[in-house]
Write a protein that holds these residues in place. Structure first.
Motif, short mmCIF file in Angstrom:
data_model
loop_
_atom_site.label_atom_id
_atom_site.label_comp_id
_atom_site.label_asym_id
_atom_site.label_seq_id
_atom_site.Cartn_x
_atom_site.Cartn_y
_atom_site.Cartn_z
N TYR A 192 -16.32 39.27 53.84
CA TYR A 192 -16.42 38.19 52.78
C TYR A 192 -17.85 37.47 52.65
CZ TYR A 192 -15.62 33.35 50.63
OH TYR A 192 -15.80 32.46 49.83
N TRP A 193 -18.14 37.29 53.95
CA TRP A 193 -19.53 36.57 53.94
C TRP A 193 -20.87 37.44 53.51
CZ3 TRP A 193 -19.71 34.38 59.94
CH2 TRP A 193 -18.50 33.54 59.90
N HIS A 229 -20.92 37.40 49.82
CA HIS A 229 -21.00 36.05 49.04
C HIS A 229 -22.37 35.93 48.53
CE1 HIS A 229 -20.88 31.65 48.56
NE2 HIS A 229 -19.30 31.64 48.69
N HIS A 230 -22.43 35.46 47.27
CA HIS A 230 -23.45 35.19 46.57
C HIS A 230 -24.68 34.41 47.21
CE1 HIS A 230 -23.30 31.12 44.95
NE2 HIS A 230 -21.95 31.15 45.23
N ASP A 266 -16.83 29.37 57.93
CA ASP A 266 -16.12 30.00 56.93
C ASP A 266 -15.55 29.14 56.09
OD1 ASP A 266 -14.59 32.75 55.98
OD2 ASP A 266 -13.12 31.10 56.04
N LEU A 294 -18.25 27.50 53.71
CA LEU A 294 -18.60 28.54 52.65
C LEU A 294 -17.48 28.51 51.62
CD1 LEU A 294 -21.07 30.68 52.23
CD2 LEU A 294 -19.42 32.34 53.62
N ARG A 295 -16.19 28.30 51.91
CA ARG A 295 -15.18 28.28 51.19
C ARG A 295 -15.03 27.09 50.10
NH1 ARG A 295 -12.01 33.28 51.95
NH2 ARG A 295 -12.54 34.14 54.06
N GLU A 351 -17.71 25.61 48.84
CA GLU A 351 -18.81 25.55 47.96
C GLU A 351 -18.81 24.55 46.86
OE1 GLU A 351 -21.91 28.23 45.34
OE2 GLU A 351 -20.44 29.08 46.23
#
Length: 319
Positions: free
Chosen positions: A141-142, A145-146, A296, A299-300, A302
């Motif tokens: 997932y990382w 990630h954009h 994590d 990041l989620r 955002e």
């Protein structure tokens, strides 16, 4: 445009959080079985209060044991299996082996262990196993990630050092990537902007994790002064993003607090300054997984954190 100072951000935080609340989906006129299991889904799907309360109870328990919320889980699976209580020995064993539905495991361990030290160790064992069981999916997932485009080598280095238990290399690298992500959220290239900036703004605004909690968390602050209550009712709370955000603020405040001594007998819980100043007793599996889980979670969050920082400028409300 980034806020010009901690004071500016602290002043804007209450209104930005209320704006975030206005974007969160509310109870639809007709029942639907679909519900938000991630912060991003919460902008289009409603999560009923009983489900929010269940997830909040997991968060509260883990926070008491010193753990950030595991945002990487499939929370629909977690909620579904929680409805099958009491768990048979086979159901519990199957959950542990698959690693997909075991948030109830540390809760059960907490109830069965007689001392705080035993409960803490049991929870740590469960959470480190849980992260390991999902680690391949988390690191993938990382990589995809954009925000981490062209940072795949760094992600791979973090993954490699975690797998090889090289925590003294893993943890400082994660902290650097955390700072990079926060600069993106703040829309700035200034290297002195980090989670510390956001932490200081929340502290200056006197907004604590308890003020962000949804569901039953609303009633926990009812007796506080009126000017400290951000969300006076369930119809105005942050739903699922409130659970994730309260965990972020809880651990951001701890991890980025001031660190003044390298004396092992006087060291604080997991702390950024301690890690960067080579306090060697921080190089452990537990601390590495806590930090990786916190990254994590960040990041989620955002979209949520960009709204917290920039308010309507981040995601203008459409008609």
């Amino acid at each position: 445009m980034a806020p010009q100072s901690v004071a500016d951000l602290a002043s804007a935080l209450p209104n930005n959080l209320r704006y975030l609340s206005a974007l969160v989906a509310r109870k639809p006129d007709e029942f639907t079985a679909e519900w938000a299991a991630t912060p991003d889904e919460a902008f289009s799907l409603y999560t009923r209060t009983s489900t929010v309360n269940l997830i909040l109870s997991w968060n509260n328990f883990l926070a008491e044991q010193g753990w950030p919320f595991p945002a990487y889980l499939n929370h629909r699976d977690e909620v579904d299996v929680s409805k099958s209580w009491p768990l048979t020995r086979w159901k519990l064993l199957r959950s542990i082996i698959t690693g997909k539905r075991i948030l109830q495991t540390p809760l059960l361990a907490f109830a069965l262990k007689p001392t705080p030290a035993e409960r803490e160790q049991s929870t740590s064992n469960a959470m480190t196993f849980l992260f390991w069981r999902h680690s391949k999916r988390i690191f993938q997932y990382w990589r995809r990630h954009h925000l981490l485009k062209n940072k795949e080598t760094i992600v791979d280095s973090i993954s490699c050092t975690y797998k090889k238990r090289l925590f003294a290399a893993c943890m400082p690298t994660v902290l650097g990537l955390l700072d990079f992500i926060l600069r993106n959220y703040f829309q700035t290239e200034r290297l002195n902007v980090s989670i510390q900036t956001l932490r200081n703004a929340f502290e200056k605004a006197c907004i604590l994790p308890k003020h962000l909690k949804s569901g039953s968390g609303i009633w926990d602050v009812k007796n506080e002064p009126e000017n400290t209550i951000l969300f006076p009712s369930l119809e105005q709370d942050l739903r699922l993003p409130g659970v994730f955000l309260s965990s972020f603020v809880e651990f951001g405040s701890s991890y980025y607090g001031w660190y003044a001594t390298a004396d092992p007998s006087r060291q604080a819980p997991l702390n950024r300054h301690a890690i960067m100043h080579c306090a060697s007793n921080y190089w452990s599996l537990n601390n590495a997984v806590k930090l990786l889980s916190f990254f994590d979670l960040t990041l989620r969050l955002e979209r949520v954190l960009k709204i917290v920082i920039h308010g309507p400028a981040a995601y203008p409300q459409t008609a």
